[in-house]
Design an enzyme around this catalytic site. Structure first.
Site, PDB file in Angstrom:
ATOM      1  N   CYS A  23       0.847  -1.192   0.000  1.00  0.00           N
ATOM      2  CA  CYS A  23       0.000   0.000   0.000  1.00  0.00           C
ATOM      3  C   CYS A  23       0.885   1.245   0.000  1.00  0.00           C
ATOM      4  CB  CYS A  23      -0.904  -0.019   1.231  1.00  0.00           C
ATOM      5  SG  CYS A  23      -1.905   1.475   1.426  1.00  0.00           S
ATOM      6  N   CYS A  26       0.283   3.099   3.666  1.00  0.00           N
ATOM      7  CA  CYS A  26       0.739   2.564   4.961  1.00  0.00           C
ATOM      8  C   CYS A  26       1.815   1.486   4.853  1.00  0.00           C
ATOM      9  CB  CYS A  26      -0.443   2.023   5.754  1.00  0.00           C
ATOM     10  SG  CYS A  26      -1.092   0.436   5.168  1.00  0.00           S
ATOM     11  N   CYS A  71      -7.184  -1.056   1.051  1.00  0.00           N
ATOM     12  CA  CYS A  71      -6.158  -1.654   1.905  1.00  0.00           C
ATOM     13  C   CYS A  71      -6.813  -2.186   3.174  1.00  0.00           C
ATOM     14  CB  CYS A  71      -5.092  -0.616   2.249  1.00  0.00           C
ATOM     15  SG  CYS A  71      -3.841  -1.222   3.423  1.00  0.00           S
ATOM     16  N   CYS A  74      -5.268   0.260   6.263  1.00  0.00           N
ATOM     17  CA  CYS A  74      -5.551   1.698   6.413  1.00  0.00           C
ATOM     18  C   CYS A  74      -6.779   2.185   5.649  1.00  0.00           C
ATOM     19  CB  CYS A  74      -4.335   2.521   6.009  1.00  0.00           C
ATOM     20  SG  CYS A  74      -4.031   2.584   4.225  1.00  0.00           S
ATOM     21  N   UNK A  95      -7.927  -5.475 -10.263  1.00  0.00           N
ATOM     22  CA  UNK A  95      -7.557  -4.380 -11.154  1.00  0.00           C
ATOM     23  C   UNK A  95      -7.224  -3.189 -10.243  1.00  0.00           C
TER      24      UNK A  95
END
Length: 116
Positions: A23, A26, A71, A74, A95
């Protein structure tokens, strides 16, 4: 017709180096390069996440077979999962927007879960 609007800048669409995609917000591990595959859409495509909790999913309104993904740590918006639309029968296609990802080359991972 694409499901999402394309504005360019998808730097990871044709990126196939070994490593991990985390991510961008985070650092949590999301996808391995082993699950990435070439797809005709302009966004990077993956078949599976690294951890069961790598992403959170919620139904996409008026779009059967599509889930919005974020995510799992987060809540950063990542893109979509399209059920049964992967390279093999029964696989999903994640995607994902390149801007929501950061790539960590193989051998440079700092821990099993980035950003802890």
């Amino acid at each position: 017709m694409s499901f999402c609007s394309f504005f360019g800048g998808e730097v990871f669409q044709n990126h196939f180096e070994p490593g991990v995609y985390v991510c961008a917000k985070c650092g949590y591990e999301l996808f391995s390069s082993h699950s990435k595959y070439a797809h005709s859409s302009p966004w990077p495509a993956f078949t599976e996440t690294i951890h069961a909790d790598s992403v959170a999913k919620r139904p996409e309104h008026n779009r059967p077979g599509a889930l919005k993904v974020s995510c799992g740590r987060c809540g950063n918006g990542l893109g979509h999962e399209f059920l049964n639309d992967g390279p093999k029968r029964g696989q999903s296609r994640f995607u994902i927007f390149s801007s929501s990802l950061k790539f960590i080359p193989k051998g440079q991972e700092s821990s099993p879960s980035q950003g802890q």
